[in-house]
Design an enzyme around this catalytic site. Structure first.
Site, PDB file in Angstrom:
ATOM      1  N   ARG A  32      -4.389  11.133   4.297  1.00 27.69           N
ATOM      2  CA  ARG A  32      -3.231  12.026   4.369  1.00 27.69           C
ATOM      3  C   ARG A  32      -2.314  11.854   3.170  1.00 27.69           C
ATOM      4  NH1 ARG A  32      -1.916  14.575   8.575  1.00 27.69           N
ATOM      5  NH2 ARG A  32       0.193  14.856   7.841  1.00 27.69           N
ATOM      6  N   ILE A  63       8.854   7.780  16.592  1.00 29.54           N
ATOM      7  CA  ILE A  63       8.365   8.474  15.389  1.00 29.54           C
ATOM      8  C   ILE A  63       6.974   9.056  15.641  1.00 29.54           C
ATOM      9  CG2 ILE A  63       7.764   8.177  12.947  1.00 29.54           C
ATOM     10  CD1 ILE A  63       9.963   6.038  12.843  1.00 29.54           C
ATOM     11  N   ASP A 119       5.069   1.150  12.071  1.00 32.20           N
ATOM     12  CA  ASP A 119       3.835   0.507  11.594  1.00 32.20           C
ATOM     13  C   ASP A 119       3.709  -0.944  12.056  1.00 32.20           C
ATOM     14  OD1 ASP A 119       3.849   2.195   8.330  1.00 32.20           O
ATOM     15  OD2 ASP A 119       3.379   2.897  10.352  1.00 32.20           O
ATOM     16  N   ARG A 143      -8.525  -0.137   5.042  1.00 28.54           N
ATOM     17  CA  ARG A 143      -7.698   0.879   4.401  1.00 28.54           C
ATOM     18  C   ARG A 143      -6.381   0.309   3.898  1.00 28.54           C
ATOM     19  NH1 ARG A 143      -8.185   6.721   6.712  1.00 28.54           N
ATOM     20  NH2 ARG A 143      -6.825   6.919   4.885  1.00 28.54           N
ATOM     21  N   LYS A 192       0.846  -1.215   0.000  1.00 24.89           N
ATOM     22  CA  LYS A 192       0.000   0.000   0.000  1.00 24.89           C
ATOM     23  C   LYS A 192       0.867   1.246   0.000  1.00 24.89           C
ATOM     24  CE  LYS A 192      -1.446   1.759   3.931  1.00 24.89           C
ATOM     25  NZ  LYS A 192      -1.152   3.133   4.396  1.00 24.89           N
ATOM     26  N   ASN A 193       1.889   1.284   0.859  1.00 26.02           N
ATOM     27  CA  ASN A 193       2.677   2.509   1.014  1.00 26.02           C
ATOM     28  C   ASN A 193       3.652   2.763  -0.127  1.00 26.02           C
ATOM     29  OD1 ASN A 193       1.263   3.100   3.250  1.00 26.02           O
ATOM     30  ND2 ASN A 193       2.854   2.524   4.719  1.00 26.02           N
ATOM     31  N   CYS A 203      -4.550  13.858  12.917  1.00 26.96           N
ATOM     32  CA  CYS A 203      -4.444  12.405  12.732  1.00 26.96           C
ATOM     33  C   CYS A 203      -4.386  11.745  14.102  1.00 26.96           C
ATOM     34  CB  CYS A 203      -3.188  12.052  11.938  1.00 26.96           C
ATOM     35  SG  CYS A 203      -2.998  10.272  11.713  1.00 26.96           S
ATOM     36  N   ARG A 236       1.201  15.325  12.981  1.00 21.72           N
ATOM     37  CA  ARG A 236       1.788  15.034  11.661  1.00 21.72           C
ATOM     38  C   ARG A 236       1.821  16.291  10.805  1.00 21.72           C
ATOM     39  NH1 ARG A 236      -0.591   9.450   9.388  1.00 21.72           N
ATOM     40  NH2 ARG A 236       1.322   9.486   8.151  1.00 21.72           N
ATOM     41  N   PRO A 237       2.745  17.234  11.128  1.00 18.01           N
ATOM     42  CA  PRO A 237       2.818  18.473  10.330  1.00 18.01           C
ATOM     43  C   PRO A 237       3.340  18.174   8.922  1.00 18.01           C
ATOM     44  CG  PRO A 237       4.682  18.315  11.843  1.00 18.01           C
ATOM     45  CD  PRO A 237       3.787  17.132  12.139  1.00 18.01           C
ATOM     46  N   VAL A 238       3.259  19.166   8.021  1.00 24.14           N
ATOM     47  CA  VAL A 238       3.783  18.997   6.660  1.00 24.14           C
ATOM     48  C   VAL A 238       4.867  20.038   6.359  1.00 24.14           C
ATOM     49  CG1 VAL A 238       1.686  17.909   5.781  1.00 24.14           C
ATOM     50  CG2 VAL A 238       1.909  20.421   5.704  1.00 24.14           C
ATOM     51  N   ASP A 239       5.455  20.585   7.422  1.00 27.39           N
ATOM     52  CA  ASP A 239       6.440  21.674   7.240  1.00 27.39           C
ATOM     53  C   ASP A 239       7.620  21.238   6.373  1.00 27.39           C
ATOM     54  OD1 ASP A 239       8.609  21.170  10.029  1.00 27.39           O
ATOM     55  OD2 ASP A 239       6.928  19.890   9.437  1.00 27.39           O
ATOM     56  N   LEU A 240       8.041  19.976   6.477  1.00 21.04           N
ATOM     57  CA  LEU A 240       9.198  19.526   5.691  1.00 21.04           C
ATOM     58  C   LEU A 240       8.840  19.411   4.207  1.00 21.04           C
ATOM     59  CD1 LEU A 240      10.534  16.816   8.163  1.00 21.04           C
ATOM     60  CD2 LEU A 240      11.563  19.053   7.694  1.00 21.04           C
TER      61      LEU A 240
HETATM   62  C1  EPZ Z   1       4.644   7.227   6.070  1.00 15.59           C
HETATM   63  O1  EPZ Z   1       3.890   8.343   6.537  1.00 15.59           O
HETATM   64  C2  EPZ Z   1       3.680   6.028   6.077  1.00 15.59           C
HETATM   65  N1  EPZ Z   1       2.532   6.333   5.233  1.00 15.59           N
HETATM   66  C3  EPZ Z   1       3.193   5.763   7.501  1.00 15.59           C
HETATM   67  O2  EPZ Z   1       2.416   4.556   7.492  1.00 15.59           O
HETATM   68  C4  EPZ Z   1       4.400   5.503   8.393  1.00 15.59           C
HETATM   69  O3  EPZ Z   1       3.965   5.370   9.721  1.00 15.59           O
HETATM   70  C5  EPZ Z   1       5.380   6.700   8.300  1.00 15.59           C
HETATM   71  O4  EPZ Z   1       5.756   6.940   6.939  1.00 15.59           O
HETATM   72  C6  EPZ Z   1       6.662   6.449   9.080  1.00 15.59           C
HETATM   73  O5  EPZ Z   1       7.293   5.300   8.648  1.00 15.59           O
HETATM   74  C7  EPZ Z   1       2.632   6.123   3.897  1.00 15.59           C
HETATM   75  O6  EPZ Z   1       3.652   5.752   3.365  1.00 15.59           O
HETATM   76  C8  EPZ Z   1       1.402   6.369   3.088  1.00 15.59           C
HETATM   77  P1  EPZ Z   1       6.726  10.682   7.925  1.00 15.59           P
HETATM   78  P2  EPZ Z   1       4.486   9.841   6.439  1.00 15.59           P
HETATM   79  O7  EPZ Z   1       6.583  11.973   7.195  1.00 15.59           O
HETATM   80  O8  EPZ Z   1       5.381   9.956   5.278  1.00 15.59           O
HETATM   81  C9  EPZ Z   1       7.316  14.065  11.219  1.00 15.59           C
HETATM   82  C10 EPZ Z   1       0.534   3.169   7.805  1.00 15.59           C
HETATM   83  O9  EPZ Z   1       0.191   2.650   8.882  1.00 15.59           O
HETATM   84  N2  EPZ Z   1       7.127  15.047  10.130  1.00 15.59           N
HETATM   85  O10 EPZ Z   1       7.866   9.810   7.557  1.00 15.59           O
HETATM   86  O11 EPZ Z   1       3.340  10.766   6.560  1.00 15.59           O
HETATM   87  C11 EPZ Z   1       6.046  13.270  11.511  1.00 15.59           C
HETATM   88  O12 EPZ Z   1       5.176  13.960  12.364  1.00 15.59           O
HETATM   89  C12 EPZ Z   1       1.013   4.648   7.793  1.00 15.59           C
HETATM   90  O13 EPZ Z   1       0.551   2.573   6.732  1.00 15.59           O
HETATM   91  C13 EPZ Z   1       7.357  16.390  10.382  1.00 15.59           C
HETATM   92  O14 EPZ Z   1       7.700  16.767  11.507  1.00 15.59           O
HETATM   93  O15 EPZ Z   1       5.354   9.887   7.788  1.00 15.59           O
HETATM   94  C14 EPZ Z   1       6.621  11.997  12.129  1.00 15.59           C
HETATM   95  O16 EPZ Z   1       6.872  12.196  13.480  1.00 15.59           O
HETATM   96  C15 EPZ Z   1       0.700   5.371   9.060  1.00 15.59           C
HETATM   97  N3  EPZ Z   1       7.172  17.271   9.358  1.00 15.59           N
HETATM   98  C16 EPZ Z   1       7.939  11.813  11.368  1.00 15.59           C
HETATM   99  O17 EPZ Z   1       8.252  13.070  10.790  1.00 15.59           O
HETATM  100  C17 EPZ Z   1       6.803  16.881   8.090  1.00 15.59           C
HETATM  101  O18 EPZ Z   1       6.637  17.715   7.186  1.00 15.59           O
HETATM  102  C18 EPZ Z   1       7.887  10.755  10.268  1.00 15.59           C
HETATM  103  O19 EPZ Z   1       6.731  10.988   9.487  1.00 15.59           O
HETATM  104  C19 EPZ Z   1       6.587  15.515   7.855  1.00 15.59           C
HETATM  105  C20 EPZ Z   1       6.757  14.607   8.889  1.00 15.59           C
END
Ligand code: EPZ
Length: 423
Positions: free
Chosen positions: A91, A331, A309, A401, A22-23, A115, A120-124
């Site tokens: 998301r 995480i 996960d 999902r 899925k991911n 969430c 889960r911010p999107v700042d990065l």
């Molecule tokens: C991916 O989410 C996966 N989703 C998630 O799986 C998985 O838990 C996560 O990576 C971590 O491995 C998909 O691939 C669709 P991140 P993603 O950005 O990319 C912080 C599942 O169960 N962060 O790697 O959204 C964030 O808050 C799902 O299948 C910022 O601070 O996760 C977290 O603490 C749930 N700013 C960390 O980074 C940002 O702009 C890692 O999140 C983005 C993220």
């Protein structure tokens, strides 16, 4: 509002196939927006998240056909606005930002809401795209992006407070493939799903080096072609069934796995006293319960560390494993919704500032429980497989999902499960 009735106690045995990831599928489907040429993508799991993504691609103007696991996408005439009503449901829809901005020079995507698994911010994501020259405003809940003269390659460090970002790395990589010049992503995520996206983009004609390491280099190209691509197996689905086999197995074999993606999951199963055997090619695995399982400590980390996960599923296993186990999620420190529901089944778990302290008990007993998110609901199914009596798991849509036909696969392994469809 389907629910699942799980009557515990049956030993699981037999063989099942693991579905496509899925991911990996979600960003790869979005990446098809980068080209006008046909993209054929195989082994896309039939789960609601991939179906949402296909709806979003259609809403953006792409032609989308699906026949079982094969999807054909032709994104000839597309628009830059991703509809709030679809984006708010998932998301991961955020990963249309990079392709739209790169292909059309502008994009409008709604800011994802809260969430349940945590902050889960999107700042990065925004930092990365602004680093390539995009102007971004947030208005009316939408992120309005514009790169009038096109995106320009740059060196960008994507380090976040909880480590690298998976979808953030994906978005930046997808934006950079059509940008002018060279982009270097530092502190990149190296998950197998990121590597699979890079391989998909390379099959379209992109120039990418270093995917799978913390430093990815992308040389922009003027345009991309089409492809016929097969996504990797789902390592989290595989890990979930490996845990089920360790808890209730009597010789369970999972086919269509990739051993190199399952290293940390395998290590923890071995450490807790279970047996894990891969075939020579590492494409099938047999898991057998150990004679003397014992508790162990787990700390989640970005790949190749232990996946967040898989944390909930191991919590379910350790809840009935002798001894004390400490599970820390670095995480998503708040990702412990499943623990309160398992306590209703008799589990002894203390949750405190990003850690769950689990005291293993003899067994759990059935109770009605509520699924809260994808992996928490998988953990409740695992807990119920070993519990005394029939557990009712509500809000099954969470598990649909990301797990393809979970009830059918469990029935194939001899579990006593029944999906009760809502009227
Ligand atoms: C991916 O989410 C996966 N989703 C998630 O799986 C998985 O838990 C996560 O990576 C971590 O491995 C998909 O691939 C669709 P991140 P993603 O950005 O990319 C912080 C599942 O169960 N962060 O790697 O959204 C964030 O808050 C799902 O299948 C910022 O601070 O996760 C977290 O603490 C749930 N700013 C960390 O980074 C940002 O702009 C890692 O999140 C983005 C993220």
């Amino acid at each position: 509002m389907d629910k699942l009735l799980v009557t515990g106690g049956n030993r699981l045995e037999g063989k099942i196939n693991i579905s496509g990831s899925k991911n990996a599928s979600l960003p790869i489907l979005a990446a098809a927006l980068l080209t006008e040429e046909p993209c054929i993508i195989r082994r896309v799991p039939d789960v609601s998240d991939t179906n949402y993504m296909l709806q979003i691609l259609r809403a953006l103007g792409a032609d989308v056909e699906r026949s079982s696991g094969t999807v054909r996408i032709v994104a000839k005439n597309i628009i830059p606005e991703a509809p709030y009503d679809l984006v708010r449901r998932m998301r991961a829809s955020i990963c249309v930002m990079g392709p739209l901005l790169s292909r059309l020079g502008r994009a409008s995507v709604s800011l994802p809401g809260g969430c349940i698994i945590g902050d889960r911010p999107v700042d990065l994501h925004l930092k990365g795209l602004q680093g390539l020259g995009a102007n971004i405003d947030v208005e009316g809940g939408n992120m309005l992006m514009e790169a009038g003269d096109g995106l320009i390659g740059a060196e960008i460090d994507m380090r976040g407070k909880h480590g690298p970002t998976v979808l953030g790395t994906d978005n930046l990589m997808m934006a950079a493939v059509l940008a002018e010049g060279v982009t270097v992503i530092e502190s990149a995520a190296s998950e197998p799903e990121v590597v699979d996206l890079a391989n998909f983009l390379i099959s379209l004609g992109a120039k990418i080096h270093g995917a799978g390491t913390r430093r990815i280099q992308i040389e922009g190209v003027p345009s991309l072609g089409g492809t016929d691509f097969t996504v990797i197996p789902d390592r989290i689905e595989a890990g979930t069934y490996m845990v089920a086999a360790a808890m209730m197995g009597n010789g369970v074999t999972l086919n269509r796995v990739n051993r190199t993606h399952l290293t940390s999951t395998t290590e923890v199963l071995l450490e807790s006293g279970h047996l894990v055997d891969f075939n020579a090619r590492g494409t099938s695995v047999t898991v057998t319960p150990g004679e003397a399982p014992q508790g162990c400590n787990i700390t989640t980390a970005p790949f190749p560390g232990f996946p967040t996960d898989m944390q909930a599923q191991f919590t379910a296993m350790l809840a009935t494993t002798p001894g004390l186990s400490v599970i820390e999620d670095t995480i998503f420190p708040q990702r412990f919704m499943h623990c309160a529901e398992m306590a209703r089944m008799g589990a002894e778990i203390d949750v405190d500032s990003g850690r769950a302290i689990v005291q293993g008990v003899e067994s759990l007993s059935a109770a009605p429980v509520m699924a809260s998110d994808l992996r928490a609901s998988a953990a409740l199914v695992l807990a119920a497989l070993g519990a005394k009596g029939t557990t009712e798991i509500n809000r099954l849509y969470h598990i649909d999902r990301g797990y393809e036909h979970i009830d059918e696969k469990l029935l194939l392994l001899g579990a006593d499960v029944e999906r009760v469809r809502s009227r």
